[in-house]
Design a protein around this motif. Structure first.
Motif, PDB file in Angstrom:
ATOM      1  N   PHE A  70       3.032   0.278  -3.288  1.00 14.11           N
ATOM      2  CA  PHE A  70       1.986   0.215  -2.068  1.00 14.11           C
ATOM      3  C   PHE A  70       1.336  -0.803  -1.673  1.00 14.11           C
ATOM      4  O   PHE A  70       1.362  -1.798  -2.422  1.00 14.11           O
ATOM      5  CB  PHE A  70       0.961   1.646  -2.596  1.00 14.11           C
ATOM      6  CG  PHE A  70       0.093   1.161  -3.437  1.00 14.11           C
ATOM      7  CD1 PHE A  70      -1.001   0.661  -3.516  1.00 14.11           C
ATOM      8  CD2 PHE A  70       0.582   1.399  -4.797  1.00 14.11           C
ATOM      9  CE1 PHE A  70      -1.788   0.234  -4.389  1.00 14.11           C
ATOM     10  CE2 PHE A  70      -0.281   0.908  -6.085  1.00 14.11           C
ATOM     11  CZ  PHE A  70      -1.427   0.349  -6.076  1.00 14.11           C
ATOM     12  N   THR A  82      -3.123   5.415   0.271  1.00 16.32           N
ATOM     13  CA  THR A  82      -2.673   5.145  -0.961  1.00 16.32           C
ATOM     14  C   THR A  82      -3.207   6.056  -1.969  1.00 16.32           C
ATOM     15  O   THR A  82      -2.812   6.231  -3.296  1.00 16.32           O
ATOM     16  CB  THR A  82      -2.823   3.719  -1.454  1.00 16.32           C
ATOM     17  OG1 THR A  82      -4.402   3.530  -1.417  1.00 16.32           O
ATOM     18  CG2 THR A  82      -2.412   2.764  -0.790  1.00 16.32           C
ATOM     19  N   CYS A  92      -0.779   7.817  -4.650  1.00 15.31           N
ATOM     20  CA  CYS A  92      -0.072   6.713  -5.569  1.00 15.31           C
ATOM     21  C   CYS A  92      -1.261   6.440  -6.708  1.00 15.31           C
ATOM     22  O   CYS A  92      -0.716   6.367  -7.855  1.00 15.31           O
ATOM     23  CB  CYS A  92       0.183   5.260  -4.839  1.00 15.31           C
ATOM     24  SG  CYS A  92       1.422   5.466  -3.690  1.00 15.31           S
ATOM     25  N   PRO A 117       3.457   3.693   1.413  1.00 13.86           N
ATOM     26  CA  PRO A 117       3.199   3.850  -0.253  1.00 13.86           C
ATOM     27  C   PRO A 117       4.339   4.866  -0.588  1.00 13.86           C
ATOM     28  O   PRO A 117       4.587   6.079  -0.056  1.00 13.86           O
ATOM     29  CB  PRO A 117       2.039   4.750  -0.273  1.00 13.86           C
ATOM     30  CG  PRO A 117       1.104   4.293   0.927  1.00 13.86           C
ATOM     31  CD  PRO A 117       2.006   4.035   1.935  1.00 13.86           C
TER      32      PRO A 117
END
Length: 128
Positions: free
Chosen positions: A12, A19, A22, A54
């Protein structure tokens, strides 16, 4: 969850506002329980100038790799899929260790038989 994986790669751009998945997935991977389930699982993080959205890529212990767009896939869905595939891998391994054929092929005539200890439903019960 890491029990079924040999590698996790999370990519990412740190400045990308998308994000969240993630970061949550990384937190789960870095938990004590996850690490203890498979200390050999390699967790790689690539931050910075990532050109694509991401992404989370997992490699299962059998070598199968699967990538997820972390902007549109919730962490819950990713972990659920990993656990489901992991259970499938465990079942396959148990059959192979027992010397049984995999995948299991059940003849059609056996599928239509009623199970021992159960009685077939009567027509009246089916209508209700």
């Amino acid at each position: 969850m890491l029990k079924f994986l040999s590698r996790v790669k999370v990519e990412f751009n740190a400045l990308d506002p998308r994000t969240a998945s993630c970061m949550e997935f990384l937190a789960q991977c870095n938990s004590r329980k996850a690490k203890e389930s498979n200390p050999a699982c390699e967790v790689l993080v690539k931050r910075g100038n990532v050109e694509h959205p991401p992404q989370i890529t997992v490699t299962f212990v059998n070598g199968v790799e699967e990538a997820f767009d972390a902007t549109s896939t919730p962490v819950h869905s990713i972990t659920k899929m990993i656990l489901e595939k992991g259970q499938f891998l465990e079942t396959e391994q148990m059959f192979r260790e027992a010397g049984e054929q995999w995948p299991v092929i059940i003849p059609d005539e056996e599928l239509s038989q009623h199970a021992p200890g159960t009685k077939p439903r009567k027509a009246e019960e089916k209508k209700q």
